[in-house]
Design an enzyme around this catalytic site. Structure first.
Site, PDB file in Angstrom:
ATOM      1  N   SER A 163       4.858   0.025  -2.632  1.00  0.00           N
ATOM      2  CA  SER A 163       4.260  -0.076  -1.301  1.00  0.00           C
ATOM      3  C   SER A 163       3.436   1.164  -0.981  1.00  0.00           C
ATOM      4  O   SER A 163       3.966   2.271  -0.868  1.00  0.00           O
ATOM      5  CB  SER A 163       5.359  -0.248  -0.246  1.00  0.00           C
ATOM      6  OG  SER A 163       4.840  -0.036   1.054  1.00  0.00           O
ATOM      7  N   ARG A 164       2.135   0.982  -0.803  1.00  0.00           N
ATOM      8  CA  ARG A 164       1.289   2.135  -0.491  1.00  0.00           C
ATOM      9  C   ARG A 164       1.591   2.674   0.901  1.00  0.00           C
ATOM     10  O   ARG A 164       1.424   3.875   1.160  1.00  0.00           O
ATOM     11  CB  ARG A 164      -0.184   1.781  -0.661  1.00  0.00           C
ATOM     12  CG  ARG A 164      -0.726   0.778   0.320  1.00  0.00           C
ATOM     13  CD  ARG A 164      -2.141   0.354  -0.011  1.00  0.00           C
ATOM     14  NE  ARG A 164      -2.199  -0.432  -1.231  1.00  0.00           N
ATOM     15  CZ  ARG A 164      -3.287  -1.082  -1.625  1.00  0.00           C
ATOM     16  NH1 ARG A 164      -4.394  -1.008  -0.918  1.00  0.00           N
ATOM     17  NH2 ARG A 164      -3.284  -1.796  -2.736  1.00  0.00           N
ATOM     18  N   ASN A 165       2.034   1.796   1.826  1.00  0.00           N
ATOM     19  CA  ASN A 165       2.392   2.271   3.158  1.00  0.00           C
ATOM     20  C   ASN A 165       3.653   3.134   3.108  1.00  0.00           C
ATOM     21  O   ASN A 165       3.725   4.177   3.751  1.00  0.00           O
ATOM     22  CB  ASN A 165       2.580   1.089   4.108  1.00  0.00           C
ATOM     23  CG  ASN A 165       1.269   0.416   4.449  1.00  0.00           C
ATOM     24  OD1 ASN A 165       0.520   0.878   5.290  1.00  0.00           O
ATOM     25  ND2 ASN A 165       0.970  -0.687   3.761  1.00  0.00           N
ATOM     26  N   TRP A 188      -4.445  -6.743  -5.150  1.00  0.00           N
ATOM     27  CA  TRP A 188      -3.955  -8.022  -4.648  1.00  0.00           C
ATOM     28  C   TRP A 188      -4.920  -9.156  -4.966  1.00  0.00           C
ATOM     29  O   TRP A 188      -4.514 -10.227  -5.421  1.00  0.00           O
ATOM     30  CB  TRP A 188      -3.699  -7.921  -3.154  1.00  0.00           C
ATOM     31  CG  TRP A 188      -2.934  -9.044  -2.514  1.00  0.00           C
ATOM     32  CD1 TRP A 188      -3.133  -9.531  -1.254  1.00  0.00           C
ATOM     33  CD2 TRP A 188      -1.826  -9.803  -3.051  1.00  0.00           C
ATOM     34  NE1 TRP A 188      -2.233 -10.541  -0.979  1.00  0.00           N
ATOM     35  CE2 TRP A 188      -1.420 -10.722  -2.060  1.00  0.00           C
ATOM     36  CE3 TRP A 188      -1.159  -9.802  -4.265  1.00  0.00           C
ATOM     37  CZ2 TRP A 188      -0.386 -11.641  -2.267  1.00  0.00           C
ATOM     38  CZ3 TRP A 188      -0.117 -10.701  -4.469  1.00  0.00           C
ATOM     39  CH2 TRP A 188       0.260 -11.600  -3.470  1.00  0.00           C
ATOM     40  N   GLY A 235       3.585 -12.705   2.831  1.00  0.00           N
ATOM     41  CA  GLY A 235       4.968 -12.740   2.375  1.00  0.00           C
ATOM     42  C   GLY A 235       5.282 -11.570   1.466  1.00  0.00           C
ATOM     43  O   GLY A 235       4.404 -10.761   1.140  1.00  0.00           O
ATOM     44  N   THR A 289       8.332  -4.128   1.641  1.00  0.00           N
ATOM     45  CA  THR A 289       7.365  -3.070   1.915  1.00  0.00           C
ATOM     46  C   THR A 289       8.040  -1.753   2.294  1.00  0.00           C
ATOM     47  O   THR A 289       7.479  -0.686   2.067  1.00  0.00           O
ATOM     48  CB  THR A 289       6.403  -3.500   3.052  1.00  0.00           C
ATOM     49  OG1 THR A 289       5.930  -4.815   2.785  1.00  0.00           O
ATOM     50  CG2 THR A 289       5.212  -2.572   3.141  1.00  0.00           C
ATOM     51  N   LYS A 314       4.595  -5.097   9.733  1.00  0.00           N
ATOM     52  CA  LYS A 314       5.578  -4.541   8.791  1.00  0.00           C
ATOM     53  C   LYS A 314       5.043  -3.291   8.120  1.00  0.00           C
ATOM     54  O   LYS A 314       5.813  -2.422   7.679  1.00  0.00           O
ATOM     55  CB  LYS A 314       6.001  -5.596   7.768  1.00  0.00           C
ATOM     56  CG  LYS A 314       4.857  -6.218   6.956  1.00  0.00           C
ATOM     57  CD  LYS A 314       4.526  -5.476   5.694  1.00  0.00           C
ATOM     58  CE  LYS A 314       3.317  -6.076   4.993  1.00  0.00           C
ATOM     59  NZ  LYS A 314       2.971  -5.387   3.754  1.00  0.00           N
TER      60      LYS A 314
END
Length: 353
Positions: free
Chosen positions: A261-263, A18, A143, A255, A198
């Site tokens: 998305s790593r989550n 990021w 965002g 996400t 989130k």
């Protein structure tokens, strides 16, 4: 869309995916970008090869991005710092900034988390760590935005929030271009809570996908997850409308539904039967949702807010409950009206005002 005419040197602290992607946006806008990393090999790669293969494979970095291993050198003459390190590293990095800084700066943080135990949002952590005389303003950028897509210059829209709208507008001007659209918002609490929580719902969405439960389950989870986020955020003083915007439902959608998305990926592995330790070893990158689940669970108790999805995920992550059993508990909850809890919180907010 034209970018601002005045160019400046901007320090981006944190050369993960990021931080590097945002450095590219700044470089595209013709700013001098100093990308700091504590890893000397990574700094050498950025400067000699103009790549960051570990975090953004296959992406060429603009030559305007210069890697720095020395924080002291990287901050000379800097007025704006983009803080792009994981939540757990923020206090350590702020301590290093404090030790070498001579002139006040504006800090725009782009991390998404809440500190467990202290239960502080990141802007609160920054204000606690930085002396007043060295801190002009704090801004949060959040965002629906995957670094992988930003680095490919795919259309992306985010929001920046600050108690000082002039500071938010300055960060907006630094970043906005025809690929990267930036809105402003004055609701710092809402933007930070939406961005942090989130990740919890994304972990849970990954679990339902890992269990093979399909789109119906994930749609319900995301919708009820947004209700949890809004309940807690509003109780903490956020504007409920923020959760219908980019930092709320926008970030939640991207996400919970993307393989970037790593989550979500971490949750997916949990749903397939991996242990938390195995998942974290497999990821090789910080999964913010794990720490944030602990913090949100503590916040729910502090503010006496119902957060059943968060509580169920907390049991999976920290109490050893099987993922399928946690989902079964959620489905067996007593009857309630869909809008009941949120309406009660809004009523309390209106009464207090």
């Amino acid at each position: 869309m034209a970018v601002q005419e005045k160019k400046e040197a901007v320090a981006v602290l944190g050369a993960g995916s990021w931080g590097t992607a945002l450095a590219m946006v700044l470089a595209d806008n013709s700013h001098e970008v100093r990308l700091w990393s504590h890893n000397e090999d990574q700094v050498k790669e950025i400067n000699e090869n103009h790549t960051n293969k570990k975090y953004l494979p296959g992406v060429d970095l603009p030559e305007r991005i210069v890697g720095y291993g020395s924080l002291n050198d990287g901050l000379i003459g800097i007025e704006t710092v983009i803080l792009a390190v994981p939540t757990k590293a923020i206090r350590e990095v702020l301590g290093k900034i404090r030790a070498v800084l001579r002139e006040p700066i504006t800090i725009a943080h782009v991390s998404k988390g809440i500190e467990p135990d202290s239960l502080l949002r990141i802007t609160e952590m920054i204000k606690e760590e930085m002396p007043v005389e060295l801190l002009k303003d704090v801004v949060v950028l959040s965002g629906p935005s995957h670094a992988e897509e930003v680095s490919l210059r795919h259309p992306t829209t985010v929001t920046v929030a600050s108690e000082n709208m002039a500071a938010a507008e300055k960060i907006q001007d630094l970043f906005i271009n025809h690929n990267f659209r930036v809105y402003t918002n004055s609701d710092v609490i809402g933007v930070e809570i939406g961005g942090a929580l989130k990740n919890i719902i994304a972990l849970a969405a990954g679990i339902t996908d890992g269990l093979g439960y399909g789109d119906n389950a994930k749609a319900a989870l995301m919708t009820r997850g947004l209700a949890e986020i809004a309940r807690l955020g509003t109780k903490m003083g956020a504007n409920p409308l923020t959760f219908s915007g980019l930092a709320g439902i926008g970030d939640l959608i991207v996400t919970c539904t993307s393989v970037h998305s790593r989550n979500w990926r971490a949750g997916n592995l949990l749903g397939k039967g991996k242990t938390l330790d195995e998942v974290l070893d497999n990821m090789g990158m910080v999964v913010e949702g794990v720490r944030t689940t602990k913090a949100a669970y503590q916040l729910a108790q502090k503010y006496e807010v119902k957060m059943p999805i968060t509580s169920a995920l907390y049991d999976v992550l920290f109490n050893g409950k099987e993922a399928k059993d946690a989902v079964d508990v959620l489905m067996a909850r007593g009857r309630t009206h869909e809008m009941e809890d949120l309406v009660n919180v809004l009523d309390e907010r209106n009464f207090e005002n």
